[in-house]
Design an enzyme around this catalytic site. Sequence first.
Site, PDB file in Angstrom:
ATOM      1  N   LYS A 190      28.060  67.967  46.733  1.00  0.00           N
ATOM      2  CA  LYS A 190      27.269  68.435  47.870  1.00  0.00           C
ATOM      3  C   LYS A 190      25.807  68.533  47.448  1.00  0.00           C
ATOM      4  CE  LYS A 190      25.835  72.265  49.570  1.00  0.00           C
ATOM      5  NZ  LYS A 190      24.605  71.845  50.295  1.00  0.00           N
ATOM      6  N   GLU A 264      24.169  76.367  35.870  1.00  0.00           N
ATOM      7  CA  GLU A 264      22.807  76.176  35.361  1.00  0.00           C
ATOM      8  C   GLU A 264      21.902  76.806  36.397  1.00  0.00           C
ATOM      9  OE1 GLU A 264      19.271  75.251  35.142  1.00  0.00           O
ATOM     10  OE2 GLU A 264      19.828  73.191  35.642  1.00  0.00           O
ATOM     11  N   CYS A 298      13.574  74.855  37.146  1.00  0.00           N
ATOM     12  CA  CYS A 298      14.265  76.046  36.644  1.00  0.00           C
ATOM     13  C   CYS A 298      13.777  76.450  35.269  1.00  0.00           C
ATOM     14  CB  CYS A 298      15.775  75.814  36.637  1.00  0.00           C
ATOM     15  SG  CYS A 298      16.288  74.351  35.714  1.00  0.00           S
ATOM     16  N   GLU A 395      11.715  84.773  39.131  1.00  0.00           N
ATOM     17  CA  GLU A 395      11.424  83.344  39.197  1.00  0.00           C
ATOM     18  C   GLU A 395      10.724  83.046  40.526  1.00  0.00           C
ATOM     19  OE1 GLU A 395      13.858  79.273  38.214  1.00  0.00           O
ATOM     20  OE2 GLU A 395      14.830  80.743  39.515  1.00  0.00           O
TER      21      GLU A 395
END
Length: 792
Positions: A190, A264, A298, A395
């Site tokens: 997906k 991850e 990331c 983040e």
Amino acid sequence: MSIAKYFDDMSYGLSPESDTEARAWLARHDHSFGHFIAGSFTTPDHSFQTFEPATGKPLAHLARGTAAEVDAAVTAARKAQSPWAKLTGHARARHLYALARMIQRHARLIAVVEAIDNGKPIRETRDIDVPLAARHFTHHAGWAQLQATAFPDHAPLGVVGQIIPWNFPFLMLAWKLAPALALGNTVVLKPAEYTSLTALLFAELAQAAGLPAGVINIVTGEGDTGALLVDHPGIDKIAFTGSTEVGRLIRQRIAGTGKSLTLELGGKSPFIVFDDADLDGAVEGVVDAIWFNQGQVCCAGSRLLLQEGIAEDFIRRLKRRMDNLRVGSPLDKSIDMGAIVAPVQLDRIRALVAQGVAEGATLYQAAMDLPTNGCFYPPTLLTGVQPAHIVAQEEIFGPVAVTITFRTPDESVQLANHSRYGLSASIWSESISLALQVAAKVEAGVVWVNATNLFDAAVGFGGRKESGFGREGGREGAYEYLKPKAMLGRKLRPAQPPITARSASIADFVAPTIDRTAKLFIAGKQARPDGNYSRPVLTPRGALIAEVGEGNRKDIRNAVSAARKAEAWANATAHNRAQVLYYIAENLSARATEFASRISAMTGQGAAKADAEVAASIERLFSYAAWADKYEGSVHAPPLRGVALAMHEPIGVVGVICPPEAPLLGLISLTAPLIAMGNRVVAVPSAPHPLSATDFYGVLETSDMPDGVLNIVTGDPQPLAEALATHADVDALWAFGSEALSESAERLSASNLKRTFVDHGRLTDWHHPSAEGADWLRHATEVKNIWIPYGV
């Protein structure tokens, strides 16, 4: 106009990339796409619209995956999996090689579609994303070719559900698909709802390349579609890249199902600059670390940790460099930054920057005219940031760097590790000894020395702490798509009826032996349980042998604290750890008859079986003493200027729930690999047969084991496992026992996303050779890949 002027102001004109072929491809599909299931595209019944980040204009209609469509995709993958796995490695390698060549032939089309769909600069999609995607398929074609010899004792997992993010849509597709397919799995993938077009283009190319139907299935949709994939009972593994919040939900949703999981997740990576660094080189490193892909990375080096002596000079140079960055249309080959992926992400960046300024940070943004349409944000620097500020902890996922100063290398490490994340780090110093000293101490899965954001299919990538677990790429990533053949077909552990204590009879009226109270073992000392309760230890016929302490949450807290303080064990040499394990085996051997007698009394086993368990325990200690200095890392050689050291590091503090059977051998089999690799352990021994463990601490006390390395808390495994699973200072949890125990261990571990290793209530033959060795050591270590400049 003088040519010298261009060299002075570095101005240059537009260099637009043609999007004719990409627009024609969209037009051929009438800007509308269905799912790709069982080798063909479906007609969409339910759809949603996507938009170009750079213009805000409608781009395509995509199918919204329903439960029926996800089920159809999983069914197709299941049907194709066995034939695909039965192909020879060479046959699968040829398919992957064909996919790599197909990517190379259509590289420009893929790059342009990616730039339009995602908003990132065409220079990045053309020169980084697409070539590296082809590299992944070529590299993993090699693992397919070598599978029979490289992984002879492993089998594919089966059907894999993969969910990828919007920041690297095509590269993440290759990153996920290539190892899964190479090793005999089939996939339902997906893509992110914002950026699904290159996945659908790839499906078209794979179909043309002759990939068998059902091997790859692509289902588009939003978060609800991803949840349907996660929850589907026909999925054997979930591989997810995305936010920590969603990763935590996935960990909870699949707890107890037996599905494998790799995550991850997010990061807040430190970019450490020492006063002896090449400052101009480090400034260019910052450009690659935080303004590459608009900071939507990331592992972006978003926390600039600057040594005090050079901080002011470095910030001055960095601001000058920022003023020369260009932001504009993704299809302009002369720009440095494109568009933010969507308005909601742009709003989040703005909100976090505003909060950072409100907390006291000083804002600097490059002076430039941004495009009036689309989602654009300028390169941004926040100085005067404190470690506790939100912009230093959360983040942002945008082109925003923050600066914090430090004085000493030790302080830089403390600041670097002052984060719930642990994905990557970048270290800049002309002293390689200093850089490697810091690299060893930073809590991260990937470390770059005098470089940043280097990736390759041969080098594992992944994080620690709340950045997730598991690795992608390299040999370590290949194991994430395999399972040991010895684990196949294991039977469920039969439920044991409770033993009723037998009442005393006239025959029992004899002088008892002097009572020897079995205590807990914490910080190298025997300790009474906090609650001051005991639990009986009975023979199979109900006779009372002894009582042991009933440990509780406070006892677990004390044991974890002791284990955390014993961190020097992680820094002991592998030789020294081996010597301690040998010494433990020596002292256990001296008391072998005593331990065998205890096992017979608790379990009702005959003397021969009890003797065999003690002998196997001694042998297992010898095995892990041998492994201690032989389970070594490796050197990866990516096609870049440098090498990557894949170092095996201890996880940290690990909780261990021992199985009810094999009271001594189970304890040794689970704790010895962890101790050998430098971890500290809090062990909960066999609930019905705990005396082997309480006897064993007598061996530890005479075997030079440092205090706190192995702690033993007796009691009910379920509440003790829950205490370990939710403890923020526990880094991993191994739980062997009931299905319910495995489920709660996995679900509750999501609190800080600790690694888990559970048996889902299935029996392990602890005497079998497969109950020790490299498969267990992989669970006992983290792999840190340290990229080092090497050669010319």
